[in-house]
Design a protein around this motif. Structure first.
Motif, PDB file in Angstrom:
ATOM      1  N   THR A 148     -16.155  13.249   0.886  1.00 18.74           N
ATOM      2  CA  THR A 148     -16.826  12.578  -0.234  1.00 18.74           C
ATOM      3  C   THR A 148     -15.982  11.491  -0.894  1.00 18.74           C
ATOM      4  N   TRP A 149     -14.732  11.312  -0.439  1.00 15.40           N
ATOM      5  CA  TRP A 149     -13.871  10.298  -1.044  1.00 15.40           C
ATOM      6  C   TRP A 149     -14.490   8.910  -0.960  1.00 15.40           C
ATOM      7  N   TRP A 150     -15.161   8.616   0.150  1.00 13.66           N
ATOM      8  CA  TRP A 150     -15.698   7.267   0.362  1.00 13.66           C
ATOM      9  C   TRP A 150     -16.676   6.871  -0.741  1.00 13.66           C
ATOM     10  N   ILE A 151     -17.433   7.842  -1.271  1.00 20.27           N
ATOM     11  CA  ILE A 151     -18.405   7.530  -2.319  1.00 20.27           C
ATOM     12  C   ILE A 151     -17.687   7.062  -3.579  1.00 20.27           C
ATOM     13  N   LEU A 152     -16.626   7.775  -3.961  1.00 23.32           N
ATOM     14  CA  LEU A 152     -15.871   7.390  -5.151  1.00 23.32           C
ATOM     15  C   LEU A 152     -15.171   6.051  -4.948  1.00 23.32           C
ATOM     16  N   VAL A 153     -14.725   5.791  -3.736  1.00 27.68           N
ATOM     17  CA  VAL A 153     -14.055   4.517  -3.461  1.00 27.68           C
ATOM     18  C   VAL A 153     -15.044   3.363  -3.571  1.00 27.68           C
ATOM     19  N   VAL A 154     -16.216   3.504  -2.958  1.00 24.11           N
ATOM     20  CA  VAL A 154     -17.216   2.434  -2.975  1.00 24.11           C
ATOM     21  C   VAL A 154     -17.706   2.170  -4.401  1.00 24.11           C
ATOM     22  N   LEU A 155     -17.956   3.238  -5.167  1.00 24.36           N
ATOM     23  CA  LEU A 155     -18.508   3.075  -6.506  1.00 24.36           C
ATOM     24  C   LEU A 155     -17.440   2.786  -7.560  1.00 24.36           C
ATOM     25  N   GLY A 156     -16.319   3.514  -7.494  1.00 22.29           N
ATOM     26  CA  GLY A 156     -15.365   3.477  -8.594  1.00 22.29           C
ATOM     27  C   GLY A 156     -14.293   2.414  -8.520  1.00 22.29           C
ATOM     28  N   VAL A 157     -13.875   2.028  -7.318  1.00 18.41           N
ATOM     29  CA  VAL A 157     -12.754   1.099  -7.184  1.00 18.41           C
ATOM     30  C   VAL A 157     -13.042  -0.271  -7.816  1.00 18.41           C
ATOM     31  N   PRO A 158     -14.232  -0.894  -7.617  1.00 17.69           N
ATOM     32  CA  PRO A 158     -14.451  -2.207  -8.251  1.00 17.69           C
ATOM     33  C   PRO A 158     -14.296  -2.177  -9.766  1.00 17.69           C
ATOM     34  N   SER A 159     -14.893  -1.188 -10.437  1.00 14.08           N
ATOM     35  CA  SER A 159     -14.767  -1.093 -11.897  1.00 14.08           C
ATOM     36  C   SER A 159     -13.335  -0.774 -12.306  1.00 14.08           C
ATOM     37  N   PHE A 160     -12.670   0.066 -11.517  1.00 20.00           N
ATOM     38  CA  PHE A 160     -11.283   0.422 -11.815  1.00 20.00           C
ATOM     39  C   PHE A 160     -10.374  -0.793 -11.699  1.00 20.00           C
ATOM     40  N   MET A 161     -10.586  -1.605 -10.669  1.00 22.37           N
ATOM     41  CA  MET A 161      -9.776  -2.809 -10.493  1.00 22.37           C
ATOM     42  C   MET A 161     -10.036  -3.812 -11.615  1.00 22.37           C
ATOM     43  N   ASP A 162     -11.282  -3.912 -12.064  1.00 18.52           N
ATOM     44  CA  ASP A 162     -11.588  -4.798 -13.201  1.00 18.52           C
ATOM     45  C   ASP A 162     -10.852  -4.341 -14.454  1.00 18.52           C
ATOM     46  N   ALA A 163     -10.784  -3.015 -14.663  1.00 16.74           N
ATOM     47  CA  ALA A 163     -10.080  -2.488 -15.831  1.00 16.74           C
ATOM     48  C   ALA A 163      -8.579  -2.785 -15.744  1.00 16.74           C
ATOM     49  N   LEU A 164      -8.001  -2.642 -14.547  1.00 15.42           N
ATOM     50  CA  LEU A 164      -6.582  -2.946 -14.365  1.00 15.42           C
ATOM     51  C   LEU A 164      -6.306  -4.430 -14.607  1.00 15.42           C
ATOM     52  N   LYS A 165      -7.178  -5.289 -14.109  1.00 17.56           N
ATOM     53  CA  LYS A 165      -7.009  -6.725 -14.334  1.00 17.56           C
ATOM     54  C   LYS A 165      -7.044  -7.047 -15.823  1.00 17.56           C
ATOM     55  N   HIS A 166      -7.935  -6.390 -16.548  1.00 16.46           N
ATOM     56  CA  HIS A 166      -8.037  -6.616 -17.983  1.00 16.46           C
ATOM     57  C   HIS A 166      -6.749  -6.183 -18.688  1.00 16.46           C
ATOM     58  N   ILE A 167      -6.210  -5.020 -18.286  1.00 15.75           N
ATOM     59  CA  ILE A 167      -4.975  -4.521 -18.900  1.00 15.75           C
ATOM     60  C   ILE A 167      -3.809  -5.456 -18.598  1.00 15.75           C
ATOM     61  N   PHE A 168      -3.670  -5.873 -17.339  1.00 16.99           N
ATOM     62  CA  PHE A 168      -2.578  -6.775 -16.965  1.00 16.99           C
ATOM     63  C   PHE A 168      -2.720  -8.132 -17.661  1.00 16.99           C
ATOM     64  N   PHE A 169      -3.952  -8.576 -17.855  1.00 19.76           N
ATOM     65  CA  PHE A 169      -4.205  -9.841 -18.542  1.00 19.76           C
ATOM     66  C   PHE A 169      -3.709  -9.770 -19.984  1.00 19.76           C
ATOM     67  N   ILE A 170      -4.022  -8.668 -20.670  1.00 21.32           N
ATOM     68  CA  ILE A 170      -3.596  -8.497 -22.059  1.00 21.32           C
ATOM     69  C   ILE A 170      -2.073  -8.393 -22.144  1.00 21.32           C
ATOM     70  N   VAL A 171      -1.471  -7.587 -21.248  1.00 21.19           N
ATOM     71  CA  VAL A 171      -0.020  -7.403 -21.271  1.00 21.19           C
ATOM     72  C   VAL A 171       0.692  -8.719 -20.985  1.00 21.19           C
TER      73      VAL A 171
END
Length: 253
Positions: A211-234
């Protein structure tokens, strides 16, 4: 399959794939019927009107009586591996899962959660607990060696990606929301099935591969957007003046 509608080659391949899946595990024998049913009832765009019924749903309703008869007959046959199917047909699936867990071999990674069948409330409560342990065990207080550190990291990533998968689904629109909702249902249902028969997080790591593939397909794009936002602020906090920080804050809002 749904874009073409009716019985087409995609429908045939879907049912054949589900059948082949059921040949390789006792639990998947039961799950294949749930999988075929939910994929037939799924719709990219819900039907409107009183007499507008999807072709796939109509086909499902027509073949369901024959499927039930075939299930009852097969459950009575003395074929190795049909124990789970027989228990499901006789409404004894919970007892089958509880007995399976009770006779599992004890291991260092066993999390010691039993399926309590003494009452409906106890069954619901114990099911929730063992499902949480299946998804997120081992917890920090269960760490014993380096392998446990890896398992904790994997559980943490599963929690993060599950959170962002749900977040992605809630923010989606139209067809994408329907598709992502289906994927979350598949993740929850399949992982819960494995949770019923898993008693330690060592085995759970192997089962999570399905079931890992489901979390990767759904969750990774939003997770990467959140990381980009954090790195942008820092980055801007380190390289910008207070006035620029105010502008960045207003831009984010």
């Amino acid at each position: 399959m749904h874009l073409q509608g009716g019985v087409n080659r995609y429908f045939v391949f879907m049912t054949l794939s589900a059948f082949v899946m059921g040949l390789f595990h006792k639990g998947l024998i039961v799950y294949m019927f749930f999988l075929v049913g939910i994929l037939m009832f799924f719709s990219l765009k819900p039907s409107t009107g009183l007499f507008k019924v999807k072709k796939m749903r109509l086909i499902f309703c027509l073949i369901m009586p024959f499927t039930i008869v075939a299930l009852v007959i097969s459950s009575q046959l003395s074929i190795s591996g049909l124990g789970a199917l027989s228990s499901f047909i006789n409404f004894e699936g919970a007892e089958f899962a509880a007995n399976y867990r009770a006779h599992s071999v004890e291991a260092r990674a066993t999390y010691g959660v039993e399926l309590n069948l003494s009452s409906l409330f106890s069954f619901f409560k114990s099911s929730v607990v063992l499902y949480v342990y299946y998804l997120f065990s081992p917890f920090p207080w269960q760490i014993r060696n380096a392998m446990d550190l890896y398992a904790v990291f994997e559980s943490l990533m599963r929690f993060v990606l599950l959170y962002y998968s749900v977040k992605q689904w809630l923010s989606a629109k139209g067809d994408q929301r329907q598709l992502q909702g289906l994927m979350i249902i598949l993740f929850l249902s399949m992982s819960f099935l494995w949770a019923l028969g898993t008693t330690n997080y060592g085995t759970a790591i192997r089962h999570h591969m399905l079931t890992w593939w489901i979390l990767v397909v759904l969750g990774v794009p939003s997770f990467m957007d959140a990381l980009k936002h954090i790195f942008f602020i820092v980055y801007h906090r380190k390289h910008s003046s207070p006035v620029s920080l105010i502008n960045v804050s207003n831009f984010d809002k």
